[in-house]
Design an enzyme around this catalytic site. Structure first.
Site, mmCIF file in Angstrom:
data_model
loop_
_atom_site.group_PDB
_atom_site.id
_atom_site.type_symbol
_atom_site.label_atom_id
_atom_site.label_comp_id
_atom_site.label_asym_id
_atom_site.label_seq_id
_atom_site.Cartn_x
_atom_site.Cartn_y
_atom_site.Cartn_z
ATOM 1 C CD1 TRP A 184 -1.103 -12.553 6.506
ATOM 2 C CD2 TRP A 184 -2.266 -14.249 6.797
ATOM 3 N NE1 TRP A 184 -0.106 -13.662 6.934
ATOM 4 C CE2 TRP A 184 -1.008 -14.845 7.196
ATOM 5 C CE3 TRP A 184 -3.306 -15.175 7.186
ATOM 6 C CZ2 TRP A 184 -0.868 -16.083 7.521
ATOM 7 C CZ3 TRP A 184 -3.165 -16.400 7.588
ATOM 8 C CH2 TRP A 184 -1.860 -16.772 7.985
ATOM 9 C CB THR A 228 3.878 -5.620 5.814
ATOM 10 O OG1 THR A 228 3.718 -7.060 5.615
ATOM 11 C CG2 THR A 228 5.317 -5.076 5.564
ATOM 12 C CG ASP A 276 5.699 6.489 -10.259
ATOM 13 O OD1 ASP A 276 5.982 6.230 -9.388
ATOM 14 O OD2 ASP A 276 5.654 5.803 -11.444
ATOM 15 C CB ILE A 277 4.994 7.376 -4.562
ATOM 16 C CG1 ILE A 277 5.196 5.790 -4.485
ATOM 17 C CG2 ILE A 277 3.437 7.655 -4.207
ATOM 18 C CD1 ILE A 277 4.858 5.182 -3.428
ATOM 19 C CE1 TYR A 280 4.944 -5.422 0.276
ATOM 20 C CE2 TYR A 280 4.771 -7.066 2.132
ATOM 21 C CZ TYR A 280 4.330 -5.958 1.439
ATOM 22 O OH TYR A 280 3.129 -5.370 1.862
HETATM 23 N N1 LIG Z 1 -2.390 -7.079 0.698
HETATM 24 C C1 LIG Z 1 -1.907 -7.311 2.014
HETATM 25 O O1 LIG Z 1 -1.978 -8.539 2.436
HETATM 26 C C2 LIG Z 1 -0.983 -6.518 2.919
HETATM 27 C C3 LIG Z 1 -0.662 -6.874 4.048
HETATM 28 C C4 LIG Z 1 0.108 -5.891 4.961
HETATM 29 C C5 LIG Z 1 0.262 -4.609 4.522
HETATM 30 N N2 LIG Z 1 -0.210 -4.218 3.065
HETATM 31 C C6 LIG Z 1 -0.054 -2.763 2.982
HETATM 32 O O2 LIG Z 1 -1.261 -2.200 2.783
HETATM 33 C C7 LIG Z 1 -1.079 -1.251 1.864
HETATM 34 C C8 LIG Z 1 -2.165 -1.405 0.696
HETATM 35 O O3 LIG Z 1 -2.208 -2.730 0.276
HETATM 36 P P1 LIG Z 1 -2.988 -3.109 -0.977
HETATM 37 O O4 LIG Z 1 -3.101 -4.704 -0.704
HETATM 38 O O5 LIG Z 1 -4.470 -2.431 -0.802
HETATM 39 O O6 LIG Z 1 -2.215 -3.131 -2.115
HETATM 40 P P2 LIG Z 1 -2.672 -3.299 -3.801
HETATM 41 O O7 LIG Z 1 -4.017 -3.791 -3.791
HETATM 42 O O8 LIG Z 1 -1.722 -3.957 -4.411
HETATM 43 O O9 LIG Z 1 -2.700 -1.743 -4.195
HETATM 44 C C9 LIG Z 1 -1.431 -1.110 -4.392
HETATM 45 C C10 LIG Z 1 -1.726 0.298 -4.812
HETATM 46 O O10 LIG Z 1 -0.302 0.845 -4.767
HETATM 47 C C11 LIG Z 1 -0.442 1.838 -6.133
HETATM 48 N N3 LIG Z 1 0.815 1.837 -6.606
HETATM 49 C C12 LIG Z 1 1.602 0.990 -6.872
HETATM 50 N N4 LIG Z 1 2.850 1.424 -7.340
HETATM 51 C C13 LIG Z 1 2.848 2.802 -7.414
HETATM 52 C C14 LIG Z 1 3.686 3.854 -7.601
HETATM 53 N N5 LIG Z 1 4.769 3.864 -8.275
HETATM 54 N N6 LIG Z 1 3.230 5.014 -7.340
HETATM 55 C C15 LIG Z 1 1.895 5.222 -7.136
HETATM 56 N N7 LIG Z 1 1.024 4.331 -6.723
HETATM 57 C C16 LIG Z 1 1.433 3.357 -6.850
HETATM 58 C C17 LIG Z 1 -1.401 1.049 -7.028
HETATM 59 O O11 LIG Z 1 -1.961 2.100 -8.142
HETATM 60 P P3 LIG Z 1 -2.508 1.522 -9.329
HETATM 61 O O12 LIG Z 1 -3.098 0.132 -9.265
HETATM 62 O O13 LIG Z 1 -3.092 2.554 -9.974
HETATM 63 O O14 LIG Z 1 -1.290 0.969 -10.475
HETATM 64 C C18 LIG Z 1 -2.524 0.649 -6.060
HETATM 65 O O15 LIG Z 1 -3.324 1.825 -5.752
HETATM 66 C C19 LIG Z 1 0.302 -1.388 1.211
HETATM 67 O O16 LIG Z 1 1.252 -0.596 1.715
HETATM 68 C C20 LIG Z 1 0.690 -2.942 1.570
HETATM 69 O O17 LIG Z 1 2.251 -2.778 1.359
HETATM 70 C C21 LIG Z 1 -0.800 -5.138 2.364
#
Ligand SMILES: NC(=O)c1ccc[n+]([C@@H]2O[C@H](COP(=O)([O-])OP(=O)(O)OC[C@H]3O[C@@H](n4cnc5c(N)ncnc54)[C@H](OP(=O)(O)O)[C@@H]3O)[C@@H](O)[C@H]2O)c1
Length: 280
Positions: A148, A99, A34-35, A123
């Site tokens: 996105w 993001t 957990d970060i 966010y």
């Molecule tokens: N999705 C988008 O459209 C988007 C757009 C721009 C930027 N981003 C950025 O890109 C990155 C990846 O996004 P994603 O869509 O792949 O995210 P995601 O599918 O929501 O996955 C989030 C990840 O973070 C982990 N996590 C959440 N809380 C945590 C904690 N307290 N300690 C350790 N790990 C934790 C989750 O672990 P568990 O599942 O094991 O709980 C999961 O592996 C993020 O930084 C996000 O902000 C995403």
């Protein structure tokens, strides 16, 4: 090269694990570390001894963040800072995922890496604050802003649209927010290239081109030849807890400097749909 990925159980993390086959990669979900807990992070880093840490862990529910700012900042800002401090302590390089929502969308030309941050929602604020604090601890870190995301490893916009279009004669989608859809497989390859080339500073990485959510949905439904009608609507008609920027296209100049060109979002969408069909 040894690499540790935080957020490996997420949409991007799973694509990273699949694409990153030539290096020694350790992937962690929140159950592994957990970060929010510095001790858990340093235990992992001590064990994995990474040259690079990719920090993709985040609380990514944009509307959820609005209702729970304490959790958003605990994970996205203070948690990210914990990882940056550990990276400094163990002399690892850090690539932090950020993001397009660090911008307010008032511009009508693609955002450059040095445009001022002005997030509209919790966010975006938690990520913008993390960028600033991480850069203070680790001035040489790589901050990778993307937008996105879609991919075949979990919930994402095209998946939602396909499910809705299969069950409804018409769907309404907002036409007043513009951005760049980005396929996690393409972004994963870009991240690998950036780590290999020792990238530093802020980089913007998305699939090429841009569209509104309505245009994106229309293309998805057309590509799979569903009969559902996609109709444009506005953010005013479709109110959500978190305000979104109306224009958050990221300039590709910083990526060009790294000699990287990502495919267009339409090309990426077709590959996503092919893969989706193959796995279903
Ligand atoms: N999705 C988008 O459209 C988007 C757009 C721009 C930027 N981003 C950025 O890109 C990155 C990846 O996004 P994603 O869509 O792949 O995210 P995601 O599918 O929501 O996955 C989030 C990840 O973070 C982990 N996590 C959440 N809380 C945590 C904690 N307290 N300690 C350790 N790990 C934790 C989750 O672990 P568990 O599942 O094991 O709980 C999961 O592996 C993020 O930084 C996000 O902000 C995403």
């Amino acid at each position: 090269m040894r690499v540790t990925v935080f957020g490996a159980t997420g949409l991007l993390g799973k694509a990273l694990a699949r694409e990153w086959t030539d290096d020694d990669v350790s992937g962690l979900g929140s159950k592994d570390a957990d970060i929010r807990d510095p001790k858990q992070i340093s235990n992992v880093i001590q064990r994995t001894q990474p040259n690079w840490i990719v920090l993709a862990a985040a609380y990514t529910d944009v509307d959820g963040c609005e209702g729970n700012p304490e959790h958003a900042f605990a994970v996205n800002c203070r948690g990210a800072l914990n990882v940056a401090k550990a990276a400094k302590q163990f002399a690892s390089r850090l690539l932090f995922l950020s993001t397009d929502y660090v911008f307010d969308g008032a511009k009508n030309r693609p955002y450059e890496t040095n445009d001022p941050r002005a997030p509209l929602n919790v966010y975006g604020r938690s990520k913008a604050e993390a960028e600033v604090q991480i850069s203070e601890v680790l001035p040489e870190c790589c901050i990778l802003r993307t937008s996105w995301l879609f991919g075949n490893d979990g919930k994402c916009f095209p998946d939602t649209i396909l499910k809705l279009a299969a069950s409804r004669p018409a769907i309404d989608v907002v036409d007043d927010q513009r951005g760049s859809p980005t396929y996690t497989a393409d972004l994963a390859r870009t991240i690998i290239q950036l780590c290999r080339s020792d990238a530093k500073g802020i980089v913007h990485a998305t699939n090429r081109g841009n569209c509104s959510w309505f245009e994106f949905a229309r293309e998805i439904v057309a590509d799979v030849r569903l009969n559902s009608m996609v109709r444009p609507t506005t953010s005013e008609q479709f109110v959500r807890p978190a305000q979104r920027p109306r224009y958050s296209v990221l300039s590709s100049k910083s990526l060009q400097k790294q000699a990287i060109e990502m495919p267009t979002w339409q090309d990426a969408l077709r590959r996503y749909l092919r893969e989706r069909k193959a796995v279903s």
